[in-house]
Structure formats: structure tokens, C-alpha cells
Design a protein around this motif. Structure first.
Motif, PDB file in Angstrom:
ATOM      1  N   PHE A  46       3.090   3.994  -6.642  1.00 24.86           N
ATOM      2  CA  PHE A  46       1.792   3.443  -7.052  1.00 24.86           C
ATOM      3  C   PHE A  46       1.958   2.245  -7.984  1.00 24.86           C
ATOM      4  O   PHE A  46       1.142   1.327  -7.997  1.00 24.86           O
ATOM      5  N   TRP A  81     -10.454   9.669  -7.607  1.00 24.93           N
ATOM      6  CA  TRP A  81      -9.426   9.683  -8.642  1.00 24.93           C
ATOM      7  C   TRP A  81      -8.992  11.119  -8.934  1.00 24.93           C
ATOM      8  O   TRP A  81      -7.800  11.405  -9.096  1.00 24.93           O
ATOM      9  N   TRP A 108      -3.762   4.034  -0.882  1.00 27.85           N
ATOM     10  CA  TRP A 108      -4.094   3.215  -2.041  1.00 27.85           C
ATOM     11  C   TRP A 108      -3.375   1.869  -1.977  1.00 27.85           C
ATOM     12  O   TRP A 108      -2.268   1.778  -1.447  1.00 27.85           O
ATOM     13  N   THR A 133       0.845  -1.187   0.000  1.00 28.22           N
ATOM     14  CA  THR A 133       0.000   0.000   0.000  1.00 28.22           C
ATOM     15  C   THR A 133       0.886   1.246   0.000  1.00 28.22           C
ATOM     16  O   THR A 133       2.070   1.185   0.338  1.00 28.22           O
ATOM     17  N   TRP A 147     -11.909  -1.102   2.573  1.00 28.57           N
ATOM     18  CA  TRP A 147     -11.430  -0.541   1.312  1.00 28.57           C
ATOM     19  C   TRP A 147     -12.604  -0.468   0.344  1.00 28.57           C
ATOM     20  O   TRP A 147     -13.627  -1.106   0.545  1.00 28.57           O
ATOM     21  N   VAL A 207      -8.968   1.824  -2.642  1.00 26.15           N
ATOM     22  CA  VAL A 207      -8.523   2.914  -1.787  1.00 26.15           C
ATOM     23  C   VAL A 207      -9.153   2.707  -0.405  1.00 26.15           C
ATOM     24  O   VAL A 207     -10.275   2.196  -0.295  1.00 26.15           O
ATOM     25  N   GLN A 261      -4.689  10.113   0.979  1.00 28.64           N
ATOM     26  CA  GLN A 261      -5.320   8.862   0.571  1.00 28.64           C
ATOM     27  C   GLN A 261      -4.363   7.684   0.729  1.00 28.64           C
ATOM     28  O   GLN A 261      -3.166   7.817   0.498  1.00 28.64           O
ATOM     29  N   PRO A 311     -12.509   3.292  -5.828  1.00 28.35           N
ATOM     30  CA  PRO A 311     -12.497   4.755  -5.746  1.00 28.35           C
ATOM     31  C   PRO A 311     -13.540   5.389  -6.669  1.00 28.35           C
ATOM     32  O   PRO A 311     -13.771   4.918  -7.787  1.00 28.35           O
ATOM     33  N   LEU A 368      -6.570  12.333  -6.296  1.00 33.25           N
ATOM     34  CA  LEU A 368      -5.229  11.794  -6.498  1.00 33.25           C
ATOM     35  C   LEU A 368      -4.507  12.537  -7.620  1.00 33.25           C
ATOM     36  O   LEU A 368      -3.361  12.978  -7.450  1.00 33.25           O
ATOM     37  N   ARG A 370      -7.991  -0.783  -8.536  1.00 38.33           N
ATOM     38  CA  ARG A 370      -7.136  -0.358  -7.424  1.00 38.33           C
ATOM     39  C   ARG A 370      -8.054   0.103  -6.297  1.00 38.33           C
ATOM     40  O   ARG A 370      -8.873   1.008  -6.475  1.00 38.33           O
TER      41      ARG A 370
END
Length: 261
Positions: free
Chosen positions: A167, A129, A58, A50, A121, A229, A56, A124, A132, A227
Motif C-alpha cells: 500500500f 476503510w 486500491w 495498484t 474508482w 479504491v 478490494q 473510499p 481494509l 487514496r
């Protein structure tokens, strides 16, 4: 010749050294500060790396949760379906043995993507998004900061990839119900939880030939990567902003505001 003042010389040396040390330790404002961690999915014991980017948290890997699997000719925008790139079968163990599963994770139609993330979790939203991408200075440059470096998984030249966020975005391609798996190595596609209309939803895409991030909508029937978040409630407490002062389309979390459109 005048005698040199030793105290002056020593003071000058100390001040110069302190200045050099300060400049060496100065933060590069163009770099993103992030923290690494890990999370174990209790459903299948898969351990995910992670990364914290801004406020945030992710997953730094594509989701690999695979409760069932179908081939590329099976599709729906109302029934959840799960795919592994280039696998045409229904055996979960066989699908998990494929390198594409291990490296790129699972491809989910939108209905499956909405329910795929583990407890704590979530998939997203388009807004998350946006948060980010904005933190990384916008769509034109964010892709390079998110993409895995090198050409082990991305096709050359993998332009502008630095992965400075950790990421590690991968080009997992996508599945479409005409029986095709497309664009692995060339592009990655990640669902958002936000619909653009009754049949389509917003997604983010990254390309081997660009350092940008695309925001487009596509049919919910397609299989894209996911993915997850971390749930915002684990990181924030909702403010007590009076209703009379709240603006439409704005989420109020602590001292930060998040615009929904």
C-alpha cells in the motif's frame, strides 16, 4: 550386523524431503497475500501502481489529480479546493514541478476529494476503510502493514512499518485554512467519503511513531490526501437475498456481508 532394508531407507529419505518441501512452501498465515497492478488516469496520463488487498483494489499511491491549485489561506467546506504541500500560488504547472507533488500527491478539501477519483474508482467510504483495516487484523496493527518502510519519507523511527501489503502509505501531512501546512513526514491523513456531521467527515491517519491506524473526524475545510479504491461493481455482483432476510445496516455482496456501522 543386520542388513539394512534399502527400500525402507529410500522411502524414509523421500518422505523426509517431501515434508521439508511442504513446510518450506507453506503459507505464512500472518502475511497478507496481495497482487500488484497499474492504472493510467485518462485525464492526465498519470500511471498509478495498484494493489489488491483482500477483495478490494486500491491505488498504491496518493492521488495527484490537479485541475487547479490554491494557496493555504484559501479554504471552503462547500467549494472544491486543491493544494500542494508548501506551495502558495495558483499556477498548476509550477505546483506540479514541486517535489512534494511528485512524492506526496495533492491535498484535497473534502468536497474536492469526493469528486477527484477517476471513472471506475471512488473515494473510499468509512465502511470500505473499515473493511481494509479489519482484513489486516485491526486498527492496532494495520498501520505498520500499510506504511512505506524506511525513513526516506517518514521521520525516524517509523515504528512497525513493513509495507507487506504494498500500500506504501506516505506522510503527506495536511493543509488548514489558517495558512498552515502541517505534519509532513510525521503523519498521513486520508479522507473517507462519509460525513460525521454537517461540517466534519471521517478520515484515517497513520503516524511515524505508531503502527496503528487512527479513525477520527475533522473539518471538511482541511486538505488531506486521497487514496482511490476501485468501484465495487467491477468486482462483485449484488446478491438476490430476500428482503425479508436482510438485516438493517448490512450490505449483501455475493457471499460476503459488510456492516455499515
Amino acid at each position: 550386523m543386520k542388513k539394512i532394508n534399502r527400500k525402507f531407507v529410500y522411502s524414509f529419505i523421500i518422505m523426509s524431503f517431501a515434508l521439508i518441501l511442504t513446510n518450506a512452501c507453506k503459507k505464512d498465515d500472518n502475511k497478507v497475500v496481495y497482487n500488484r497492478g497499474s492504472f493510467t488516469d485518462p485525464r492526465d496520463s498519470i500511471v498509478y501502481q495498484t494493489v489488491t488487498i483482500g477483495t478490494q483494489v486500491w491505488m498504491a499511491e496518493n492521488l495527484r489529480y490537479l485541475p487547479s491549485v490554491v494557496g493555504p489561506y484559501t479554504g471552503s467546506d462547500t467549494i472544491p479546493y486543491y493544494y500542494v504541500y508548501d506551495y502558495n500560488g495558483i499556477n498548476v504547472s509550477e505546483a506540479k514541478a514541486k517535489a512534494n507533488y511528485t512524492i506526496y500527491g495533492v491535498l484535497y478539501n473534502w468536497v474536492a476529494a469526493k469528486i477527484a477519483c477517476p471513472s471506475g474508482w471512488h473515494l473510499p467510504s468509512d465502511l470500505e476503510w473499515k473493511q481494509l483495516i479489519n482484513y489486516l487484523n485491526g486498527e492496532n496493527v494495520a498501520g505498520g502493514k500499510l506504511k512505506e518502510t524506511g525513513i526516506t519519507h517518514w521521520i525516524s523511527p517509523n515504528i512497525d512499518a513493513t509495507n507487506e501489503t504494498g500500500f506504501a502509505a506516505l506522510p503527506g501531512g495536511y493543509q488548514y485554512s489558517n495558512g498552515s501546512f502541517l505534519n509532513r513526514g510525521f503523519k498521513g491523513y486520508w479522507w473517507s467519503s462519509t460525513e460525521s456531521n454537517t461540517t466534519d467527515a471521517w478520515y484515517r491517519g497513520m503516524d511515524y511513531f505508531f503502527g496503528s491506524v487512527d479513525r477520527k473526524s475533522f473539518g471538511k475545510i482541511a486538505g488531506f490526501s486521497v487514496r482511490c479504491v476501485k468501484d465495487w461493481k467491477d468486482n462483485y455482483k449484488q446478491t438476490k437475498t430476500p428482503d425479508s432476510k436482510k438485516l438493517p445496516g448490512v450490505y449483501y455482496l455475493n457471499k460476503q456481508t459488510y456492516i455499515s456501522k
